[in-house]
Design an enzyme around this catalytic site. Structure first.
Site, PDB file in Angstrom:
ATOM      1  N   ASP A 180       0.846  -1.196   0.000  1.00 36.98           N
ATOM      2  CA  ASP A 180       0.000   0.000   0.000  1.00 36.98           C
ATOM      3  C   ASP A 180       0.882   1.247   0.000  1.00 36.98           C
ATOM      4  OD1 ASP A 180      -2.982   0.864   0.526  1.00 36.98           O
ATOM      5  OD2 ASP A 180      -1.738   2.157   1.784  1.00 36.98           O
TER       6      ASP A 180
ATOM      7  N   GLU B  68      -4.998   2.457  -4.135  1.00 37.57           N
ATOM      8  CA  GLU B  68      -3.538   2.580  -4.040  1.00 37.57           C
ATOM      9  C   GLU B  68      -2.901   1.312  -3.488  1.00 37.57           C
ATOM     10  OE1 GLU B  68      -5.159   4.382  -0.156  1.00 37.57           O
ATOM     11  OE2 GLU B  68      -5.775   4.158  -2.243  1.00 37.57           O
TER      12      GLU B  68
ATOM     13  N   ASN C 219      -3.226  13.128  -3.182  1.00 41.09           N
ATOM     14  CA  ASN C 219      -4.413  13.547  -3.928  1.00 41.09           C
ATOM     15  C   ASN C 219      -4.952  14.889  -3.431  1.00 41.09           C
ATOM     16  OD1 ASN C 219      -4.785  11.586  -5.891  1.00 41.09           O
ATOM     17  ND2 ASN C 219      -5.902  10.212  -4.535  1.00 41.09           N
TER      18      ASN C 219
ATOM     19  N   ASP D 275      -2.379   9.926  -9.755  1.00 40.89           N
ATOM     20  CA  ASP D 275      -2.231   8.899 -10.790  1.00 40.89           C
ATOM     21  C   ASP D 275      -0.767   8.730 -11.199  1.00 40.89           C
ATOM     22  OD1 ASP D 275      -4.945   8.543 -10.756  1.00 40.89           O
ATOM     23  OD2 ASP D 275      -5.335   9.770 -12.525  1.00 40.89           O
TER      24      ASP D 275
ATOM     25  N   HIS E  40      -5.730  14.782  -8.315  1.00 41.25           N
ATOM     26  CA  HIS E  40      -5.815  13.364  -8.689  1.00 41.25           C
ATOM     27  C   HIS E  40      -4.871  12.995  -9.830  1.00 41.25           C
ATOM     28  CE1 HIS E  40      -9.016  13.055  -5.898  1.00 41.25           C
ATOM     29  NE2 HIS E  40      -9.857  13.793  -6.599  1.00 41.25           N
TER      30      HIS E  40
END
Length: 350
Positions: free
Chosen positions: A218, A261, A226, A235, A231
């Site tokens: 993770d 994630e 974010n 990404d 965002h």
């Protein structure tokens, strides 16, 4: 054809499209092509699997980012596209097989006619009295032989053509299958591919008695990326982490985007020490690079990950293995993040 596919091909489509745009605006979701398609299926079949997942995301007030929409699309939309691709390939294959069958039937008919001609000639050979009659008989045999050769040549050419076409279809379907099993944002295996591969790997490990280890990974503080940078930058971070995992997961290992994630890696036939070293190398490589925001070149700082892994036990199910690896991951989170935890050591310590 699904209920949504039927609706968008009738007069109700305009009303549904307006409802989709209104609902997306109310939810604060941008009407990108992928999001629009997702919302069409969501409102067209609100009780379906996609509808339930979108309602869960909205209820939890999770950001509906590009990565989220791509993940939902790869999870819930490709199956219909895949079925259509398979139907198209089936139609093309039927056409090729029909052509081959017709050519074979013609060749068979020609061979039968050739056999009749030979039998007739054999019967007439005994009564041949003049050179003219013999010449006529030979000419008849030559014509029949030429016709049979032509039919055989046509059959060979058709079979060669069909073999090439079937090979192309096989390659195309294999690409479609890969696309349906690949996460669009990270190019890693998606959740569906991971679930299938994990189940198969567990079955194989139980059958052979060989080792199998599952790791869950993770990205630390991903929500902060974010919320701070947007965002698109989130990404970018996902793609970066995925690229490192992908390089480490050469076959027979498998790296997959498990959700959001979170990632997973499957390690078949490797020792615990080798798995631990591989994950720590990934952790070190990811943390060693300071990322920059592509649009502004602002420095984002170092990205870190947390990981947990579990080794398959005799008769253990895939869900139990995943649960233990997940518990090890959260132990890494609780211990301060940016670390790797072995589920067996965690349980021994407890």
């Amino acid at each position: 054809m699904t209920k949504v596919d039927t609706t968008v091909r009738g007069p109700e489509a305009y009303g549904l499209a307006r409802r989709v745009l209104d609902d997306m605006e109310a939810a604060g979701v941008w009407p990108t092509p992928v999001n629009f398609e997702l919302w069409l299926h969501y409102l067209g079949d609100p009780e379906g699997a996609l509808g339930r997942e979108i309602r869960r995301i909205l209820a939890a007030q999770e950001p509906f980012s590009e990565s989220t929409s791509e993940m939902l699309a790869s999870e819930y939309l490709p199956r219909g596209r895949l079925n259509e691709e398979i139907r198209d390939a089936g139609r093309m294959l039927d056409k090729e097989l029909s052509t081959v069958a017709t050519t074979i039937a013609n060749a068979h008919k020609s061979q039968v006619e050739y056999g009749v001609t030979l039998a007739d000639a054999s019967g007439r050979m005994d009564g041949v009295e003049s050179p003219e009659t013999l010449k006529t008989l030979i000419s008849t045999l030559a014509d029949a032989t030429h016709k049979a050769q032509s039919q055989n040549s046509a059959l060979e050419q058709q079979l060669e053509h069909s073999t090439r076409e079937v090979a192309k279809l096989r390659e195309h379907l294999e690409q479609v299958r890969r696309d349906a099993m690949t996460d669009a944002l990270t190019n890693l295996a998606n959740r569906k591919a991971f679930d299938e591969h994990l189940e198969g790997s567990v079955d194989a490990a139980h059958a052979t008695g060989k080792a199998l280890t599952l790791a869950v990974i993770d990205i630390d503080h991903f929500k902060r990326f974010n919320d701070t940078w947007g965002h698109q930058t989130g990404d970018q971070v996902l793609r970066y982490v995925a690229s490192v995992l992908g390089r480490s997961a050469r076959s027979p290992r498998l790296a997959a985007r498990y959700g959001g994630e979170e990632f997973a890696m499957i390690f078949p036939e490797e020792s615990t020490a080798a798995v631990d070293q591989a994950l720590k190398s990934v952790l070190k490589e990811i943390a060693s690079r300071a990322l920059r925001r592509r649009s502004t070149n602002d420095e984002l700082g170092a990205v870190t990950i947390s990981a947990g892994y579990a080794r398959l036990r005799p008769e253990e199910t895939p869900s139990s293995l995943l649960e233990r690896a997940d518990a090890a991951l959260y132990a890494s989170k609780r211990a301060g993040r940016n670390r790797v935890t072995d589920a067996d050591q965690l349980e021994q310590a407890a």
